[in-house]
Design an enzyme around this catalytic site. Structure first.
Site, PDB file in Angstrom:
ATOM      1  CB  SER A 131      70.362  51.363  60.752  1.00  0.00           C
ATOM      2  OG  SER A 131      70.920  52.423  61.504  1.00  0.00           O
ATOM      3  CB  SER A 132      68.175  52.587  64.951  1.00  0.00           C
ATOM      4  OG  SER A 132      68.847  53.825  64.874  1.00  0.00           O
ATOM      5  N   GLY A 133      65.422  53.693  65.175  1.00  0.00           N
ATOM      6  CA  GLY A 133      64.586  54.832  65.543  1.00  0.00           C
ATOM      7  C   GLY A 133      63.465  55.136  64.573  1.00  0.00           C
ATOM      8  CB  SER A 169      63.118  69.875  61.937  1.00  0.00           C
ATOM      9  OG  SER A 169      63.601  70.884  62.804  1.00  0.00           O
ATOM     10  CG  ASP A 221      79.951  60.530  57.659  1.00  0.00           C
ATOM     11  OD1 ASP A 221      78.884  61.171  57.765  1.00  0.00           O
ATOM     12  OD2 ASP A 221      81.005  60.881  58.219  1.00  0.00           O
ATOM     13  NE  ARG A 244      77.513  58.138  61.127  1.00  0.00           N
ATOM     14  CZ  ARG A 244      77.848  59.127  61.954  1.00  0.00           C
ATOM     15  NH1 ARG A 244      78.962  59.793  61.774  1.00  0.00           N
ATOM     16  NH2 ARG A 244      77.058  59.455  62.953  1.00  0.00           N
ATOM     17  CE1 TYR A 294      68.879  67.387  67.482  1.00  0.00           C
ATOM     18  CE2 TYR A 294      67.204  68.536  68.764  1.00  0.00           C
ATOM     19  CZ  TYR A 294      67.559  67.524  67.897  1.00  0.00           C
ATOM     20  OH  TYR A 294      66.602  66.647  67.446  1.00  0.00           O
ATOM     21  CE  LYS A 322      67.558  67.166  64.108  1.00  0.00           C
ATOM     22  NZ  LYS A 322      67.376  66.178  63.018  1.00  0.00           N
ATOM     23  N   GLY A 329      69.437  57.429  57.982  1.00  0.00           N
ATOM     24  CA  GLY A 329      69.203  57.102  59.387  1.00  0.00           C
ATOM     25  C   GLY A 329      68.197  55.973  59.508  1.00  0.00           C
TER      26      GLY A 329
END
Length: 334
Positions: free
Chosen positions: A44-46, A177, A98, A67, A191, A195, A42
């Site tokens: 690529s962002s955030g 998490s 993925d 992805r 969700y 988590k 993950g």
């Protein structure tokens, strides 16, 4: 000196000695990332991208996994900019994959990443997404996707990295998490379950890998200003929005900095904000004891925080009831 004063003096001394002893037992020297390989899912962002910038500034080489190729290319350029601004920086590469599809994908990513940058010293699992909907509105496809991405995606690649770390007899593993993984909230039935499963995974894995000098950390961030959060807000019931607002909105770079700092000293839980501190203290259960401050907080503040949590839960219940009454009144008018 009277007998009472003497006994009081002895008691205080014993407590101080106990605190110092426990602090020494659970103290961990902060690990150095200079020249180390950090793999971020993950990335690529955030929060994942903010972690990449943070570890790059500390001299690490970085592998980004996500992805979307276009987002990965942009992220690589940004992290390369961070690396170029410091002396003796590392390298950055990316893989489009993925990870939730099957274990074979994770195996290939780890092998290819390590072939280029060496053994993974630190794995940060940031890949994940949230969709907030009422329980009966969740489609089977969405539930499966949330479980696959949020849980299995982290499970498969961590399994492969652990094999490598055990050979090196060192490593740092981070699972991202959520505060929603610590407490079930309106709209987050699927969700929170996904988590929350990560936390149980982390507790079990911590026990297995400790003899190999591998630490495990769980990040439980509050709402964070990321593209994923913007997407999540598109389907949020009003109750979920009002409840979530209590913890505020945090910057991804602040969450990332705290995550890396805590992971490098081996803390089991890392979070941001007062609500996060209260939740991780209150919900530790039988979780690992990894630092003295957290341990004493859990022992001495658990009762107080439970009392505070009762007020929070009451206020959340009031929000749910108020919105329910509004809908009922609206139906009567129609």
């Amino acid at each position: 000196m009277s007998l009472c004063c003497y006994l009081e003096y002895i008691g205080v001394t014993v407590v101080i000695v106990a605190i110092v002893t426990i602090a020494n037992i659970f103290s961990t020297k902060k690990r150095d990332l200079k020249g180390k390989h950090v793999l971020i899912t993950g990335g690529s962002s955030g929060i994942g991208l903010s972690v990449a910038h943070d570890v790059a500034r500390r001299g690490a080489s970085v592998t980004l996994v996500a992805r979307n190729v276009a987002n990965l290319q942009k992220a690589q350029e940004e992290v390369e900019g961070t690396i170029s601004s410091i002396s003796g920086g590392g390298k950055v590469q990316f893989f489009s994959a993925d990870l939730s599809s099957n274990a074979e994908v994770a195996y290939r990513v780890v092998k290819d990443a390590e072939a280029s940058l060496g053994p993974v010293f630190m794995l940060v699992n940031c890949a994940g997404f949230a969709r907030a909907q009422k329980f009966e509105d969740l489609s089977p496809q969405l539930v499966k996707s949330m479980m696959d991405v949020n849980f299995l995606g982290s499970f498969f690649i961590t399994q492969e990295v652990v094999r490598s770390m055990k050979q090196q007899e060192e490593g740092v593993i981070v699972f991202t998490s959520s505060q929603g993984g610590l407490v079930g909230l309106y709209g987050f039935t699927a969700y929170s379950a996904a988590k929350g499963a990560l936390i149980r995974l982390a507790e079990s894995l911590h026990m297995e890998v400790k003899p190999y000098n591998i630490t495990v950390t769980v990040c439980c961030p509050p709402d964070t200003d990321t593209p994923g959060f913007e997407e999540e807000n598109k389907t949020k019931p009003i109750e979920t929005t009002l409840i979530s607002e209590a913890a505020g909105l945090f910057k991804p770079e602040d969450v990332a900095r705290k995550l890396v700092d805590d992971a490098l000293v081996g803390k089991f839980f890392t979070t941001s904000g007062l609500e996060g501190y209260m939740l991780t203290t209150l919900c530790t259960g039988m979780g690992p004891v990894t630092d003295a401050l957290s341990f004493f907080s859990q022992v001495f503040l658990g009762g107080l925080f439970r009392s505070v949590s009762a007020f929070y839960l009451w206020s959340f219940g009031r929000i749910v009831e108020t919105e329910h009454q509004k809908r009922m009144a609206s139906k009567k008018v129609e």
